[in-house]
Design a protein around this motif. Structure first.
Motif, PDB file in Angstrom:
ATOM      1  N   UNK A 183       0.843  -1.195   0.000  1.00  0.00           N
ATOM      2  CA  UNK A 183       0.000   0.000   0.000  1.00  0.00           C
ATOM      3  C   UNK A 183       0.879   1.245   0.000  1.00  0.00           C
ATOM      4  N   UNK A 184       0.527   2.204  -0.844  1.00  0.00           N
ATOM      5  CA  UNK A 184       1.211   3.497  -0.884  1.00  0.00           C
ATOM      6  C   UNK A 184       0.157   4.585  -1.022  1.00  0.00           C
ATOM      7  N   UNK A 185       0.577   5.821  -0.767  1.00  0.00           N
ATOM      8  CA  UNK A 185      -0.340   6.945  -0.938  1.00  0.00           C
ATOM      9  C   UNK A 185       0.135   7.783  -2.120  1.00  0.00           C
ATOM     10  N   UNK A 186      -0.765   8.031  -3.031  1.00  0.00           N
ATOM     11  CA  UNK A 186      -0.489   8.862  -4.199  1.00  0.00           C
ATOM     12  C   UNK A 186      -1.364  10.096  -4.094  1.00  0.00           C
ATOM     13  N   UNK A 187      -0.766  11.269  -4.060  1.00  0.00           N
ATOM     14  CA  UNK A 187      -1.534  12.494  -3.825  1.00  0.00           C
ATOM     15  C   UNK A 187      -2.573  12.757  -4.911  1.00  0.00           C
ATOM     16  N   UNK A 188      -2.395  12.165  -6.070  1.00  0.00           N
ATOM     17  CA  UNK A 188      -3.353  12.368  -7.155  1.00  0.00           C
ATOM     18  C   UNK A 188      -4.467  11.325  -7.171  1.00  0.00           C
ATOM     19  N   UNK A 189      -4.133  10.101  -6.758  1.00  0.00           N
ATOM     20  CA  UNK A 189      -5.098   9.010  -6.855  1.00  0.00           C
ATOM     21  C   UNK A 189      -5.542   8.438  -5.518  1.00  0.00           C
ATOM     22  N   UNK A 190      -5.041   8.962  -4.403  1.00  0.00           N
ATOM     23  CA  UNK A 190      -5.395   8.408  -3.097  1.00  0.00           C
ATOM     24  C   UNK A 190      -4.544   7.199  -2.778  1.00  0.00           C
ATOM     25  N   UNK A 191      -5.146   6.203  -2.165  1.00  0.00           N
ATOM     26  CA  UNK A 191      -4.416   5.003  -1.769  1.00  0.00           C
ATOM     27  C   UNK A 191      -4.343   4.016  -2.927  1.00  0.00           C
ATOM     28  N   UNK A 192      -3.170   3.468  -3.151  1.00  0.00           N
ATOM     29  CA  UNK A 192      -2.978   2.425  -4.147  1.00  0.00           C
ATOM     30  C   UNK A 192      -2.617   1.146  -3.400  1.00  0.00           C
ATOM     31  N   UNK A 193      -3.410   0.103  -3.633  1.00  0.00           N
ATOM     32  CA  UNK A 193      -3.226  -1.159  -2.927  1.00  0.00           C
ATOM     33  C   UNK A 193      -3.137  -2.290  -3.943  1.00  0.00           C
ATOM     34  N   UNK A 194      -2.194  -3.206  -3.734  1.00  0.00           N
ATOM     35  CA  UNK A 194      -2.066  -4.342  -4.637  1.00  0.00           C
ATOM     36  C   UNK A 194      -2.755  -5.568  -4.042  1.00  0.00           C
TER      37      UNK A 194
END
Length: 202
Positions: A183-194
């Motif tokens: 899980x990471x946080x992308x300021x443009x897309x919110x949370x990205x989870x695999x």
């Protein structure tokens, strides 16, 4: 994990069984354009997974231990956990306190002042995997309720744990999403989870 000080990326290589203490694992160092700087920047690990940076040190979750590796000279310190199940991800807060997830024991460990303790243990963690710190919360990507091996009877979801009270709270929804991993946080897309099993990105 990206190191902005050197503009390079460190990559953990399990190189074998993800649970076995086989001394086969290593850390690679590459440039941001994908060129290998040093394939085995650090070797003789077991099955390294989650990585975290704080100042001049790289922290590595490695099955039943946490490594602290100096970025300057590669000197390392091992913090072993005697009854660990399966350490997976790891994250650092702004003060250098390190948190690591244990999928098989439903635990979050904390490394503080060179001592490891069980910071949180609860069935509600549902096999904690990916970790992310945002404000006063530890965001946890849960693998799900394990029934055998890595198979789950209920898939995982996102939860948050307050860093002060250690209280677990709902995060967006209690609906199971998938076998959540990084899980990471992308300021443009919110949370990205695999989703490790499905090979999806949410």
């Amino acid at each position: 994990i990206y190191d902005k000080q050197t503009n390079s990326i460190y990559i953990s290589n399990i190189n074998g069984d993800p649970l076995k203490l086989d001394n086969n694992g290593y850390i690679s160092k590459i440039s941001v354009d994908g060129k290998i700087i040093e394939k085995k920047w650090v070797s003789d690990l077991d099955a390294p997974k989650g990585l975290a940076l704080f100042k001049n040190d790289l922290y590595v979750a490695d099955v039943n231990k946490i490594w602290k590796i100096s970025l300057k000279n590669k000197n390392r310190i091992k913090y072993k956990i005697n009854d660990a199940g399966f350490l997976n991800d790891i994250v650092s807060n702004k003060n250098g306190e390190i948190y690591a997830s244990d999928m098989f024991k439903n635990r979050i460990y904390r490394l503080k002042n060179n001592k490891i303790s069980i910071w949180k243990q609860s069935k509600l963690l549902e096999s904690p995997n990916g970790l992310l710190i945002e404000g006063n919360n530890l965001i946890v990507a849960c693998w799900g309720k394990i029934k055998q091996g890595f198979k789950t009877e209920v898939k995982g979801k996102l939860i948050k744990v307050n860093l002060n009270s250690r209280q677990i709270k709902k995060f967006f929804s209690t609906r199971p999403i998938g076998n959540l991993d990084g899980i990471v946080f992308n300021k443009n897309n919110g949370y990205l989870v695999t989703d490790w099993i499905e090979g999806k990105l949410y």
